[in-house]
Write an enzyme that holds these catalytic residues in place. Structure first.
Site, PDB file in Angstrom:
ATOM      1  CG  ASP A   1      -0.956   5.573  -0.887  1.00  0.00           C
ATOM      2  OD1 ASP A   1      -1.657   4.795  -1.561  1.00  0.00           O
ATOM      3  OD2 ASP A   1      -0.262   6.463  -1.390  1.00  0.00           O
ATOM      4  CB  SER A   2       2.193   2.836  -2.745  1.00  0.00           C
ATOM      5  OG  SER A   2       1.604   3.889  -3.484  1.00  0.00           O
TER       6      SER A   2
ATOM      7  CB  CYS B   1      -3.039   1.978  -1.473  1.00  0.00           C
ATOM      8  SG  CYS B   1      -2.153   1.273  -2.872  1.00  0.00           S
ATOM      9  CG  ASN B   2      -7.859   3.256  -5.682  1.00  0.00           C
ATOM     10  OD1 ASN B   2      -9.048   3.081  -5.846  1.00  0.00           O
ATOM     11  ND2 ASN B   2      -7.368   4.411  -5.258  1.00  0.00           N
ATOM     12  CB  THR B   3      -2.474  -0.992  -6.123  1.00  0.00           C
ATOM     13  OG1 THR B   3      -2.443  -0.049  -7.202  1.00  0.00           O
ATOM     14  CG2 THR B   3      -1.803  -2.277  -6.547  1.00  0.00           C
TER      15      THR B   3
ATOM     16  CD  GLU C   1       4.994   9.044  -4.267  1.00  0.00           C
ATOM     17  OE1 GLU C   1       5.973   9.413  -3.593  1.00  0.00           O
ATOM     18  OE2 GLU C   1       3.943   8.596  -3.756  1.00  0.00           O
TER      19      GLU C   1
ATOM     20  CB  CYS D   1      -4.495   5.803  -8.410  1.00  0.00           C
ATOM     21  SG  CYS D   1      -2.867   6.004  -7.655  1.00  0.00           S
TER      22      CYS D   1
ATOM     23  CG  HIS E   1      -0.174   8.782  -5.925  1.00  0.00           C
ATOM     24  ND1 HIS E   1      -0.372   7.584  -5.250  1.00  0.00           N
ATOM     25  CD2 HIS E   1       1.072   9.187  -5.616  1.00  0.00           C
ATOM     26  CE1 HIS E   1       0.714   7.297  -4.557  1.00  0.00           C
ATOM     27  NE2 HIS E   1       1.605   8.250  -4.763  1.00  0.00           N
TER      28      HIS E   1
END
Length: 275
Positions: free
Chosen positions: A15-16, A78-80, A157, A189, A191
């Site tokens: 993930d990011s 990660c959806n992006t 974050e 997302c 998160h």
């Protein structure tokens, strides 16, 4: 390599940043015998405001790193990256790779009664229209309303989950969603499940919140079973879960310990640009 050795190889999850821990947690819960190697790209978070080419490059680097860890499958948590890079990297690497978009879309189609689904995600995910495309491929009658909520990732974050600033951001982004008559909303997302309680309280109980993490874990389970590479050994302890990041290891570890159902004793830093 014999099949038993293959079964013991870990699942790669990336993930990011910290958001993918919601997916890793669900995989650990649903597939307790599997080992996991997690990578959070904390040096380059957030992904949601970056270009498709950049997201593909980041994903390629991380998959090369995970391949060095001899993973038997990879989940792009990660959806992006799932929306923008999944098709490209699947063609490049000889490893089964899953994303979170299709499982999430499938769950939303099953959840909606009035055929109106909301999607909240990063700017890049919403711009890609991947949720709309996949939902309407499954059921063309479903109307999809997507909304970018770019501040949610940095708020999570930076540890602002319980801060009034987050309440204000939820109101700012989701006020318009209340008037759309949606009865299901995808947390698009990874998160966002960390804000799930606040989001549910704001939108009300008439809207069913869809978290793609569970569906992704179930799809992974099916893939491992179909390919005959599910780990059938003794149930693993947390010592078989490895965590890597590109920056801020201590901050990540502290956050992981507030999310994961077990202690995360160590997080390792990787120079991901070398891959």
């Amino acid at each position: 390599m014999d099949i038993e050795s293959k079964k013991a190889e870990p699942i790669g999850v990336f993930d990011s940043g910290v958001g993918g821990l919601t997916v890793a947690c669900e995989i650990a819960r649903q597939l307790p015998k599997e080992n996991i190697v997690y990578f959070g790209d904390t040096a380059r978070v957030p992904y949601g405001s970056k270009s498709k080419d950049t997201i593909i490059r980041f994903s390629e680097q991380i998959i090369r790193f995970l391949a060095k860890k001899h993973v038997k499958a990879i989940v792009i948590a990660c959806n992006t990256a799932s929306a923008l890079a999944l098709e490209t990297v699947r063609d490049q690497f000889d490893i089964p790779i899953l994303g979170v978009v299709i499982p999430g879309a499938r769950a939303a189609v099953a959840a909606t009664k009035n055929l109106k689904v909301g999607v909240i995600g990063t700017e890049a995910t919403v711009r890609s229209k991947m949720y709309t495309k996949n939902i309407q491929k499954m059921n063309p009658k479903v109307e999809v309303i997507e909304k970018a909520c770019p501040l949610f990732v940095p708020l999570v974050e930076e540890g602002f989950r319980e801060h009034h600033i987050t309440d204000e951001a939820i109101h700012y982004y989701l006020e318009s969603m209340k008037d759309t008559r949606i009865d299901a909303m995808i947390l698009g997302c990874t998160h966002y499940p960390l804000l799930r309680t606040k989001i549910q309280q704001y939108v009300g109980e008439n809207i069913q919140i869809v978290n793609p993490a569970y569906e992704t874990a179930m799809e992974l389970k099916e893939l491992l079973t179909c390919q005959g590479i599910a780990n059938t050994g003794k149930e693993q302890s947390c010592s078989k879960y490895e965590f890597y990041v590109s920056d801020a290891a201590e901050k990540f570890r502290d956050f992981a310990n507030s999310v994961m159902p077990f202690d995360v004793p160590k997080t390792n830093i990787v120079n991901i640009e070398e891959y």
